[in-house]
Design a protein around this motif. Structure first.
Motif, PDB file in Angstrom:
ATOM      1  N   LEU A 147       0.850  -1.238   0.136  1.00 24.95           N
ATOM      2  CA  LEU A 147       0.006  -0.047  -0.057  1.00 24.95           C
ATOM      3  C   LEU A 147       0.905   1.262   0.002  1.00 24.95           C
ATOM      4  O   LEU A 147       0.597   2.322  -0.681  1.00 24.95           O
ATOM      5  CB  LEU A 147      -0.882   0.037   1.193  1.00 24.95           C
ATOM      6  CG  LEU A 147      -1.951  -1.074   1.208  1.00 24.95           C
ATOM      7  CD1 LEU A 147      -2.801  -0.913   2.636  1.00 24.95           C
ATOM      8  CD2 LEU A 147      -2.956  -0.630   0.183  1.00 24.95           C
ATOM      9  N   GLN A 148       1.931   1.195   0.667  1.00 31.16           N
ATOM     10  CA  GLN A 148       2.922   2.482   0.779  1.00 31.16           C
ATOM     11  C   GLN A 148       3.594   2.514  -0.501  1.00 31.16           C
ATOM     12  O   GLN A 148       3.496   3.932  -0.990  1.00 31.16           O
ATOM     13  CB  GLN A 148       3.923   2.096   1.712  1.00 31.16           C
ATOM     14  CG  GLN A 148       3.465   2.299   3.216  1.00 31.16           C
ATOM     15  CD  GLN A 148       4.432   2.050   4.376  1.00 31.16           C
ATOM     16  OE1 GLN A 148       5.451   1.243   3.999  1.00 31.16           O
ATOM     17  NE2 GLN A 148       4.327   2.291   5.456  1.00 31.16           N
ATOM     18  N   GLN A 149       3.874   1.332  -1.363  1.00 36.63           N
ATOM     19  CA  GLN A 149       4.573   1.638  -2.455  1.00 36.63           C
ATOM     20  C   GLN A 149       3.488   2.181  -3.471  1.00 36.63           C
ATOM     21  O   GLN A 149       3.915   2.890  -4.412  1.00 36.63           O
ATOM     22  CB  GLN A 149       5.009   0.363  -2.847  1.00 36.63           C
ATOM     23  CG  GLN A 149       6.370  -0.133  -2.237  1.00 36.63           C
ATOM     24  CD  GLN A 149       6.655  -1.390  -2.519  1.00 36.63           C
ATOM     25  OE1 GLN A 149       6.089  -2.277  -3.271  1.00 36.63           O
ATOM     26  NE2 GLN A 149       7.820  -2.175  -1.740  1.00 36.63           N
ATOM     27  N   ALA A 150       2.317   1.745  -3.466  1.00 35.98           N
ATOM     28  CA  ALA A 150       1.232   2.326  -4.298  1.00 35.98           C
ATOM     29  C   ALA A 150       0.791   3.804  -4.091  1.00 35.98           C
ATOM     30  O   ALA A 150      -0.055   4.242  -4.689  1.00 35.98           O
ATOM     31  CB  ALA A 150      -0.067   1.508  -4.248  1.00 35.98           C
ATOM     32  N   GLY A 151       1.242   4.291  -2.805  1.00 28.67           N
ATOM     33  CA  GLY A 151       1.041   5.734  -2.576  1.00 28.67           C
ATOM     34  C   GLY A 151      -0.185   5.882  -1.484  1.00 28.67           C
ATOM     35  O   GLY A 151      -0.830   6.928  -1.340  1.00 28.67           O
ATOM     36  N   VAL A 152      -0.643   4.949  -0.846  1.00 27.67           N
ATOM     37  CA  VAL A 152      -1.669   4.841   0.110  1.00 27.67           C
ATOM     38  C   VAL A 152      -1.250   5.209   1.039  1.00 27.67           C
ATOM     39  O   VAL A 152      -0.667   4.311   2.134  1.00 27.67           O
ATOM     40  CB  VAL A 152      -2.638   3.511  -0.331  1.00 27.67           C
ATOM     41  CG1 VAL A 152      -3.704   3.567   0.807  1.00 27.67           C
ATOM     42  CG2 VAL A 152      -2.990   3.232  -1.292  1.00 27.67           C
ATOM     43  N   LEU A 153      -1.062   6.436   1.783  1.00 32.25           N
ATOM     44  CA  LEU A 153      -0.405   6.722   2.847  1.00 32.25           C
ATOM     45  C   LEU A 153      -1.255   7.531   3.964  1.00 32.25           C
ATOM     46  O   LEU A 153      -1.800   8.555   3.703  1.00 32.25           O
ATOM     47  CB  LEU A 153       0.701   7.780   2.482  1.00 32.25           C
ATOM     48  CG  LEU A 153       1.879   7.169   1.271  1.00 32.25           C
ATOM     49  CD1 LEU A 153       2.933   8.656   1.038  1.00 32.25           C
ATOM     50  CD2 LEU A 153       2.442   6.299   1.883  1.00 32.25           C
ATOM     51  N   PRO A 154      -1.727   6.847   4.934  1.00 31.92           N
ATOM     52  CA  PRO A 154      -2.309   7.524   5.998  1.00 31.92           C
ATOM     53  C   PRO A 154      -1.760   8.620   6.917  1.00 31.92           C
ATOM     54  O   PRO A 154      -0.627   8.707   6.913  1.00 31.92           O
ATOM     55  CB  PRO A 154      -2.747   6.156   6.835  1.00 31.92           C
ATOM     56  CG  PRO A 154      -1.514   5.474   6.726  1.00 31.92           C
ATOM     57  CD  PRO A 154      -1.182   5.712   5.543  1.00 31.92           C
ATOM     58  N   GLU A 155      -2.307   9.493   7.142  1.00 34.94           N
ATOM     59  CA  GLU A 155      -2.136  10.509   8.083  1.00 34.94           C
ATOM     60  C   GLU A 155      -2.086   9.912   9.507  1.00 34.94           C
ATOM     61  O   GLU A 155      -1.256  10.641  10.350  1.00 34.94           O
ATOM     62  CB  GLU A 155      -3.231  11.867   8.255  1.00 34.94           C
ATOM     63  CG  GLU A 155      -2.710  12.674   6.785  1.00 34.94           C
ATOM     64  CD  GLU A 155      -1.625  13.413   6.532  1.00 34.94           C
ATOM     65  OE1 GLU A 155      -1.001  13.772   7.736  1.00 34.94           O
ATOM     66  OE2 GLU A 155      -1.027  13.231   5.532  1.00 34.94           O
ATOM     67  N   HIS A 156      -3.087   9.209   9.795  1.00 37.84           N
ATOM     68  CA  HIS A 156      -3.351   8.535  11.367  1.00 37.84           C
ATOM     69  C   HIS A 156      -3.363   7.165  11.173  1.00 37.84           C
ATOM     70  O   HIS A 156      -4.248   6.772  10.510  1.00 37.84           O
ATOM     71  CB  HIS A 156      -3.900   9.342  12.147  1.00 37.84           C
ATOM     72  CG  HIS A 156      -3.842  10.872  12.459  1.00 37.84           C
ATOM     73  ND1 HIS A 156      -4.620  11.751  11.348  1.00 37.84           N
ATOM     74  CD2 HIS A 156      -3.487  11.466  13.136  1.00 37.84           C
ATOM     75  CE1 HIS A 156      -4.173  12.895  11.615  1.00 37.84           C
ATOM     76  NE2 HIS A 156      -3.454  12.863  12.847  1.00 37.84           N
ATOM     77  N   VAL A 157      -2.713   6.509  12.094  1.00 35.38           N
ATOM     78  CA  VAL A 157      -2.856   5.089  12.209  1.00 35.38           C
ATOM     79  C   VAL A 157      -2.907   4.722  13.953  1.00 35.38           C
ATOM     80  O   VAL A 157      -2.433   5.024  14.793  1.00 35.38           O
ATOM     81  CB  VAL A 157      -1.579   4.056  11.679  1.00 35.38           C
ATOM     82  CG1 VAL A 157      -1.965   2.639  11.830  1.00 35.38           C
ATOM     83  CG2 VAL A 157      -1.444   4.425  10.112  1.00 35.38           C
ATOM     84  N   VAL A 158      -4.419   4.138  13.925  1.00 37.14           N
ATOM     85  CA  VAL A 158      -4.704   3.846  15.298  1.00 37.14           C
ATOM     86  C   VAL A 158      -4.727   2.267  15.277  1.00 37.14           C
ATOM     87  O   VAL A 158      -5.230   1.757  14.576  1.00 37.14           O
ATOM     88  CB  VAL A 158      -6.128   4.284  15.651  1.00 37.14           C
ATOM     89  CG1 VAL A 158      -6.488   3.784  17.005  1.00 37.14           C
ATOM     90  CG2 VAL A 158      -6.216   5.775  15.494  1.00 37.14           C
TER      91      VAL A 158
END
Length: 473
Positions: A147-158
């Motif tokens: 997901l990171q490599q595809a550009g799906v980058l969260p602002e917050h992870v709980v």
């Protein structure tokens, strides 16, 4: 030299401006959105993105083990933020063939398939305008990296967490509303409406299946923490749901301050600066800048400056500060250091060098001082040797040579002799007090412990800064 082969550099003035106004973070977000959406008119698309207030668009992941309460928290959070609630089931809602192929949660989706489904969903206009809350996605470290490599980058992870015995107790009393999919529990969360209570159904999963689900999560949790450590908050769910939700909401409503890290490692010879810099570079994706290696690299490149530096190295004389600073400023101005940040060690060694660095455009934002007694320094260094073939350094106790062949060709550097080291350590002690006057906020780290413990101490201080939403500088 081929002009196209020269590394891209950013002027110090631009670097400072960009860091102050989070330009690199903004560019990363814009590029990520382009990768995800792939618009036909990228210019108009980027203009529309810039016109939006990005701080009002939530991008949240809610992770945790089975029965920890992810669904309830994600559902309430989505309603509060007016964001789109995305689950694995909702991704497969219109995918009848895939639903038949994958039995969830026993089978997690392959990383490639998950990325494709997520990109399709986040590309839709509701997610684009309102933001999103991903529930239980990703499930594995591999999925997170994809997901990171595809550009799906969260602002917050709980990341919700609770002891295993609490989780197993909750799974036994877990009830589901077949109409809405909402999850309830006889003890922890009970619906207020009688109509909902009457239609609740108990899940049919056996205790063996529940244990397998929990074990599968425990195997992946470390990798998930590693993937999202800069935007992660772990919350204990062994408390009333209202308290849990308020902690989640407070975290998600806090804007993350993204500053480019500029880390300086100080310490005597043998304190492990090079080893710790490499570990921190790998974990936090900063550029590892070792002053000694940098000088040797420049000396070997055949440039005029390199030839001048080589004469000092050949004679065993210290390279003048003016040349060292020229080399350092050139390296720290490159785009990788400007965007990813850097971790510097081997410079400065004295007060004048520290003042020169402070007067440059590359002041460190955080300084760590590795502390070690002279006796331990001598013990560590006199037992180390270098492989002249690979350049790798070994230690007779902590990192012995992998074979007798390597062991036989190891060489001890002249500067690692007891006589030279004793003088070097004496000079270091004299200069350390002066360096502390330049860096009064330096964090002192006990280096007289195993390397992993030192790394954890350094890493936790940096992680605390980012989790606490405090700029590194």
């Amino acid at each position: 030299m081929d002009e196209t082969a020269k590394p891209l550099r950013i002027s110090p003035q631009i670097s400072i401006y960009a860091d102050k106004h989070n330009i690199f973070h903004l560019v990363q977000s814009l590029l990520s959105s382009l990768v995800i959406d792939q618009p036909e008119d990228p210019i108009c698309y980027l203009i529309s993105l810039l016109q939006r207030s990005s701080s009002d668009i939530p991008r949240v992941m809610v992770l945790g083990p089975p029965a920890v309460g992810k669904h309830t928290v994600a559902r309430e959070l989505s309603a509060e933020l007016r964001a789109v609630h995305v689950t694995t089931d909702s991704l497969l809602q219109d995918q009848s063939e895939l639903r038949a192929q994958y039995t969830l949660p026993e089978q997690e989706l392959p990383a490639e398939l998950l990325v494709r489904l997520i990109q399709q969903r986040l590309n839709e206009i509701d997610c684009f305008n309102r933001g999103w809350v991903l529930e239980g996605i990703p499930q594995t470290h591999l999925q997170a990296l994809s997901l990171q490599q595809a550009g799906v980058l969260p602002e917050h992870v709980v990341m919700l967490e609770a002891p295993d015995d609490v989780l197993l107790e909750r799974t036994q009393g877990k009830l589901v509303d077949p109409l809405t999919g909402d999850v309830y529990h006889r003890t922890f969360i009970w619906p207020a409406a009688a109509a909902v209570t009457q239609r609740l159904e108990k899940q049919s999963r056996s205790e063996k299946q529940r244990l397998a689900d929990l074990q599968r999560y425990r195997c992946e949790v470390t990798g998930l923490i590693s993937a999202y450590q800069h935007v992660l908050k772990v919350i204990n769910c062994d408390q009333p749901h209202t308290d849990v939700y308020q902690q989640v909401l407070a975290f998600v409503r806090t804007r993350r301050c993204s500053k480019t890290p500029r880390i300086l490692l100080l310490g005597p010879p043998g304190s492990g600066k090079s080893h710790q810099a490499r570990l921190l570079s790998e974990k936090f994706k900063m550029v590892d800048v070792c002053c000694g290696q940098l000088l040797r690299s420049v000396a070997a490149d055949g440039s005029v400056l390199g030839e001048e530096i080589q004469t000092y190295l050949d004679d065993g004389r210290p390279v003048p500060d003016s040349l060292v600073l020229r080399v350092l400023e050139e390296r720290l101005s490159r785009v990788d250091c400007s965007c990813r940040g850097w971790i510097l060690h081997g410079f400065p060694r004295d007060l004048q060098q520290a003042k020169s660095l402070q007067e440059s455009q590359h002041q460190p934002s955080r300084v760590f001082l590795l502390e070690l007694t002279d006796d331990v320094c001598l013990e560590r260094i006199t037992l180390r040797a270098t492989d002249p073939v690979s350049g790798e350094r070994f230690h007779a106790v902590t990192q012995p040579a992998p074979s007798s062949e390597v062991q036989n060709r190891l060489r001890t550097r002249p500067e690692d002799s007891i006589h030279t080291l004793t003088h070097t350590l004496s000079q270091h002690r004299i200069h350390t007090a002066a360096l502390q006057s330049v860096y009064p906020d330096a964090v002192h780290i006990d280096a007289d412990q195993d390397p992993h413990s030192v790394f954890e101490a350094l890493s936790s201080r940096l992680t605390e800064d980012t989790r606490g939403h405090t700029p590194l500088n």
